[in-house]
Design a protein around this motif. Structure first.
Motif, PDB file in Angstrom:
ATOM      1  N   GLN A   7     124.317 -38.772  37.509  1.00 22.68           N
ATOM      2  CA  GLN A   7     125.012 -38.999  36.244  1.00 22.68           C
ATOM      3  C   GLN A   7     124.952 -37.766  35.359  1.00 22.68           C
ATOM      4  N   LEU A   8     123.826 -37.074  35.376  1.00 24.09           N
ATOM      5  CA  LEU A   8     123.617 -35.953  34.470  1.00 24.09           C
ATOM      6  C   LEU A   8     124.034 -34.602  35.038  1.00 24.09           C
ATOM      7  N   ARG A   9     124.370 -34.529  36.339  1.00 24.94           N
ATOM      8  CA  ARG A   9     124.837 -33.288  36.964  1.00 24.94           C
ATOM      9  C   ARG A   9     123.910 -32.113  36.718  1.00 24.94           C
ATOM     10  N   GLY A  10     122.610 -32.371  36.649  1.00 25.03           N
ATOM     11  CA  GLY A  10     121.649 -31.312  36.411  1.00 25.03           C
ATOM     12  C   GLY A  10     121.460 -30.968  34.947  1.00 25.03           C
ATOM     13  N   TRP A  11     122.190 -31.622  34.067  1.00 24.55           N
ATOM     14  CA  TRP A  11     122.051 -31.389  32.630  1.00 24.55           C
ATOM     15  C   TRP A  11     120.871 -32.185  32.094  1.00 24.55           C
ATOM     16  N   PHE A  63     132.441 -33.499  30.237  1.00 29.77           N
ATOM     17  CA  PHE A  63     131.278 -33.955  30.993  1.00 29.77           C
ATOM     18  C   PHE A  63     131.715 -35.208  31.742  1.00 29.77           C
ATOM     19  N   PRO A  64     131.810 -35.149  33.073  1.00 23.46           N
ATOM     20  CA  PRO A  64     132.218 -36.343  33.819  1.00 23.46           C
ATOM     21  C   PRO A  64     131.030 -37.283  34.011  1.00 23.46           C
ATOM     22  N   ASN A  69     129.661 -48.685  36.308  1.00 21.92           N
ATOM     23  CA  ASN A  69     130.852 -49.371  35.806  1.00 21.92           C
ATOM     24  C   ASN A  69     132.068 -48.468  35.661  1.00 21.92           C
ATOM     25  N   GLY A  70     132.058 -47.299  36.273  1.00 25.31           N
ATOM     26  CA  GLY A  70     133.237 -46.438  36.209  1.00 25.31           C
ATOM     27  C   GLY A  70     132.900 -44.979  36.008  1.00 25.31           C
ATOM     28  N   ALA A 113     123.681 -49.512  27.448  1.00 25.11           N
ATOM     29  CA  ALA A 113     125.078 -49.926  27.622  1.00 25.11           C
ATOM     30  C   ALA A 113     125.994 -48.708  27.729  1.00 25.11           C
ATOM     31  N   TRP A 114     125.662 -47.621  27.033  1.00 26.72           N
ATOM     32  CA  TRP A 114     126.435 -46.385  27.137  1.00 26.72           C
ATOM     33  C   TRP A 114     126.287 -45.770  28.517  1.00 26.72           C
ATOM     34  N   TRP A 115     125.042 -45.575  28.957  1.00 26.40           N
ATOM     35  CA  TRP A 115     124.780 -44.880  30.211  1.00 26.40           C
ATOM     36  C   TRP A 115     125.160 -45.706  31.430  1.00 26.40           C
ATOM     37  N   SER A 116     125.265 -47.015  31.285  1.00 32.30           N
ATOM     38  CA  SER A 116     125.722 -47.846  32.403  1.00 32.30           C
ATOM     39  C   SER A 116     127.244 -47.896  32.462  1.00 32.30           C
TER      40      SER A 116
END
Length: 151
Positions: A7-11, A63-64, A69-70, A113-116
């Motif tokens: 999710q964080l792509r190394g960030w 930031f993708p 959930n998508g 809820a944001w991160w999911s």
């Protein structure tokens, strides 16, 4: 809360947290264009002259976020500020790094809820209704909280 590294792509989470949140007095009008929506700087109240990208442009414009959930392309929020990158409040975010913006969630439930991706299924990125779930805090170089926006 444990986030998947994908999710964080190394960030860092703090860096990724700067994407997709509501704007303050500005908005995007196209892929690389934007505009001021208010006449006053969101920090000091002087005449707004520029749009500030909260996430450094050198980090990338998007930031993708990939969640259970998508997938969303999140962009840096924009702040309406006085001055330019070398003057006024805009300079304080850049030149002397005198100001820092941080998004704070009102509860861990909203943060999850944001991160999911649950919040993003309901609200588009940058939607003003996200202020129901969090707010911007602007601090000076000494850590003093100057402004809470979107209370």
């Amino acid at each position: 809360m444990i986030l998947d590294a994908g999710q964080l792509r190394g960030w860092t989470k703090e860096r990724a947290e700067l994407y997709g949140k509501p704007h303050l007095g500005a908005r995007y009008t196209g892929r690389r264009s934007y505009e001021l929506l208010q006449p006053r700087c969101c920090v000091c109240g002087r005449r707004a002259q520029s749009c500030h990208h909260v996430a450094h442009r050198s980090w990338g414009l998007e930031f993708p976020l990939v969640t259970p959930n998508g997938t969303w392309k999140l962009r840096s929020p924009l702040f309406a500020l006085c001055g330019s990158g070398t003057t006024g409040c805009h300079n304080l975010f850049h030149g002397g790094a005198g100001l820092k913006a941080e998004w704070r969630w009102r509860s861990e439930v909203y943060e999850e809820a944001w991160w999911s991706g649950e919040l993003l299924q309901v609200y588009e990125p940058h939607h003003p209704s996200l202020y129901e779930y969090g707010y911007w805090v602007i601090t000076d170089r000494y850590g003093n909280e100057m402004i809470r926006e979107g209370k």
